[in-house]
Design an enzyme around this catalytic site. Structure first.
Site, PDB file in Angstrom:
ATOM      1  N   GLY A 150       0.753  -1.267  -0.037  1.00 32.67           N
ATOM      2  CA  GLY A 150       0.055  -0.045   0.119  1.00 32.67           C
ATOM      3  C   GLY A 150       0.884   1.428  -0.097  1.00 32.67           C
ATOM      4  N   GLU A 374       2.742 -36.620  -1.182  1.00 30.92           N
ATOM      5  CA  GLU A 374       1.999 -35.675  -0.359  1.00 30.92           C
ATOM      6  C   GLU A 374       1.413 -36.032   0.838  1.00 30.92           C
ATOM      7  OE1 GLU A 374       2.532 -32.831  -1.605  1.00 30.92           O
ATOM      8  OE2 GLU A 374       3.182 -33.401  -3.725  1.00 30.92           O
TER       9      GLU A 374
END
Length: 568
Positions: A150, A374
């Site tokens: 920002g 996994e």
């Protein structure tokens, strides 16, 4: 435009006005002479008119056509350089505050930064108050932070709140093909800023990615890019606090993604960039406010709890949160729903965090192999990691991988201890062990896992004094700059002579001991949890993706819970 504004405009653009005036006078003279010539020609006797027309060769007519075309081209080029950009392109970039469209109330998710910036805004708006106490207006504000946090957004809000003219520029605009281009553009930018400051009482200059032109100057003699770069930096330093007859109310806002220590020391000294504002990624409270802010711009399911979204989006920048909500809106439209649901946000989170689904189609054998690979990651991460929750497991290809296990901390962690590094090494090695347990061999899929595990083990021994030998010291600092970011071990050869061969051997032994001990523990865990490994892998094969709640349920069925963070 009043007399003062006209006077300031002429001061800023006098060269342009003089050139245009000269051209206008020439054109008017040509028109007048042409009219006089036509009138004189029409008053002649018909015999003389015919004789004059007969004596004009065809070439003159062609010359007139060529001259007209050439004049049109020249005029076009001139108009481009004077009005369309060219040498004065920076001078055309003034943005009125009302056109920025970012209000101070739109700045959310950075409460601490807002308090610091508000003081700067107050000083800019009430310059008289500063003069009463003998102070001087702040000259520069440097905003430092990661991309997407920002910085540009905040600069726009400052411009809107102060109501001052806003001149934005990017560091790369001052880099040109010819020597002196950067200096010229810098002069033009500040020249316009001074004129606007006299007219409106102040002016804001915003230079994004200032590190492009604010790196330390190089000791280069002669001509070329190095000299041009040094001249640009020198011009910026001069403009910040050069010798001026009057002090202008000009504030330079600058933004960079690099550490301010990497910028030119002369630029960072007191009196130039007086304020340095460090903008970091939002914390839990700030992320919740950001989700509230962006969701209010959409139609969303009232059952959505932004506090849950904020906890899940650890490490997200404001830009990523905005992208996640925007992506969820598109998913909702694609699925023909009237509002954004939690399911849409969950899918959008996966896209932002893990990337888009790939078009790769796995065979059944590859899916089986990936599922056990996994599953090994997920089980060891869940059972050993002191801070991270396993939030997702998938065998759907994304970002060039055939599957992944996502694990994140419940909140930001700023101090990482030994058990954190060991848990990550074990999680990486778990795929190698799981493949061996199921198939009796391994695949090339462990390549990136081994690389990251070895990188962490190497840093533990060589950088943080976590090896068994007891050798301490950051040996990375003895190498060349940037070696701390190198994941390979080849860099140690560059330190020949910095440390003894004996010390190097001990540190390498420490690295391998960390790896072997972690491997031994992982083998023991997965051997004991063989049933859990089978169950998890089969669930992955059946559903292809497992969410957090589904993962927790699998471990509950096997009586397994999360570890508590140790104090080591």
């Amino acid at each position: 435009m009043n007399k003062q504004e006209i006077r300031k405009y002429l001061k800023l653009h006098w060269v342009k006005v003089v050139v245009i005036t000269i051209i206008a006078c020439i054109l008017i003279s040509i028109i007048i002479l042409t009219v006089i010539g036509i009138q004189t020609f029409s008053q002649l006797e018909s015999f003389y008119r015919k004789s004059m027309l007969a004596s004009v060769p065809l070439q003159i007519f062609l010359y007139l056509i060529v001259g007209t075309v050439s004049a049109a081209i020249s005029t076009g080029i001139f108009v481009y350089f004077v009005w369309g950009g060219g040498f004065t392109k920076l001078g055309k970039k003034r943005v009125r505050p009302e056109h920025v469209n970012v209000k101070w109330s739109d700045v959310v998710g950075m409460e601490a930064v807002q308090r610091e910036v508000w003081e700067v805004i107050s000083l800019m708006k009430d310059r008289a108050k500063v003069k009463r106490v003998g102070g001087k207006i702040i000259k520069g504000v440097l905003m430092v932070g990661p991309p997407g946090c920002g910085k540009t957004y905040l600069a726009k809000a400052i411009a809107t709140e102060t109501g001052l003219p806003f001149l934005p520029a990017v560091g790369s605009e001052f880099i040109g093909m010819f020597v002196g281009t950067g200096t010229s553009k810098m002069k033009s930018l500040f020249k316009e800023a001074r004129v606007l400051a006299e007219i409106h009482g102040g002016c804001l200059i915003f230079i994004d990615e200032i590190d492009t032109i604010a790196r330390p100057r190089q000791n280069i003699s002669g001509y070329g890019a190095g000299m041009s770069y040094n001249a640009t930096v020198n011009q910026l330093l001069t403009e910040l606090d050069g010798l001026r007859q009057t002090e202008n109310n000009i504030v330079i806002l600058a933004a960079t993604n690099v550490n301010d220590s990497e910028l030119d020391p002369a630029l960072m000294r007191a009196g130039r960039f007086d304020r340095k504002i460090y903008i970091n990624k939002p914390n839990l409270e700030d992320r919740e406010k950001l989700f509230d802010y962006y969701l209010k711009k959409t139609k969303f399911d009232p059952a959505i709890e932004t506090s849950v979204l904020a906890k899940r989006a650890v490490g997200f920048t404001p830009a990523e949160i905005s992208s996640m909500v925007r992506e969820a809106s598109l998913i909702s439209i694609r699925n023909k729903r009237n509002n954004v649901t939690y399911k849409d946000l969950s899918e959008a989170y996966d896209r932002v965090m893990f990337g888009l689904k790939s078009q790769i189609v796995l065979s059944e054998k590859e899916k089986l192999w990936t599922a056990y690979h996994e599953a090994g990651h997920a089980i060891v991460a869940y059972l050993t990691h002191p801070t991270d929750d396993v939030i997702k497991a998938s065998i759907i290809p994304r970002k060039g991988t055939l599957g992944f296990v996502g694990h994140l901390p419940a909140e930001e962690t700023y101090i990482r201890k030994r058990d954190w590094f060991l848990a990550n090494i074990k999680t990486c090695l778990a795929s190698y062990v799981a493949e061996n347990l199921k198939f009796g061999t391994t695949s090339s899929g462990v390549d990136s896992d081994f690389s990251y595990a070895l990188y962490l083990a190497h840093q533990m021994a060589w950088r943080w004094g976590m090896g068994e030998s007891g050798i301490i010291g950051n040996f990375y600092s003895l190498g060349s700059s940037g070696l701390g970011q190198n994941a390979s071990l080849g860099w140690s050869q560059a330190m020949s002579g910095s440390i003894s061969e004996k010390t190097r051997e001990k540190l390498d032994e420490d690295t391998q001991k960390i790896m072997s001990q972690c491997l031994s523990e992982v083998k023991e865990i997965l051997a004991q949890e063989r049933d859990l490994l089978e169950h998890f892998a089969q669930e992955l094969l059946k559903k292809e993706e497992l969410e957090y709640d589904e993962i927790v349920e699998i471990f509950k069925k096997h009586g397994k819970g999360r570890p508590q963070e140790s104090s080591s």
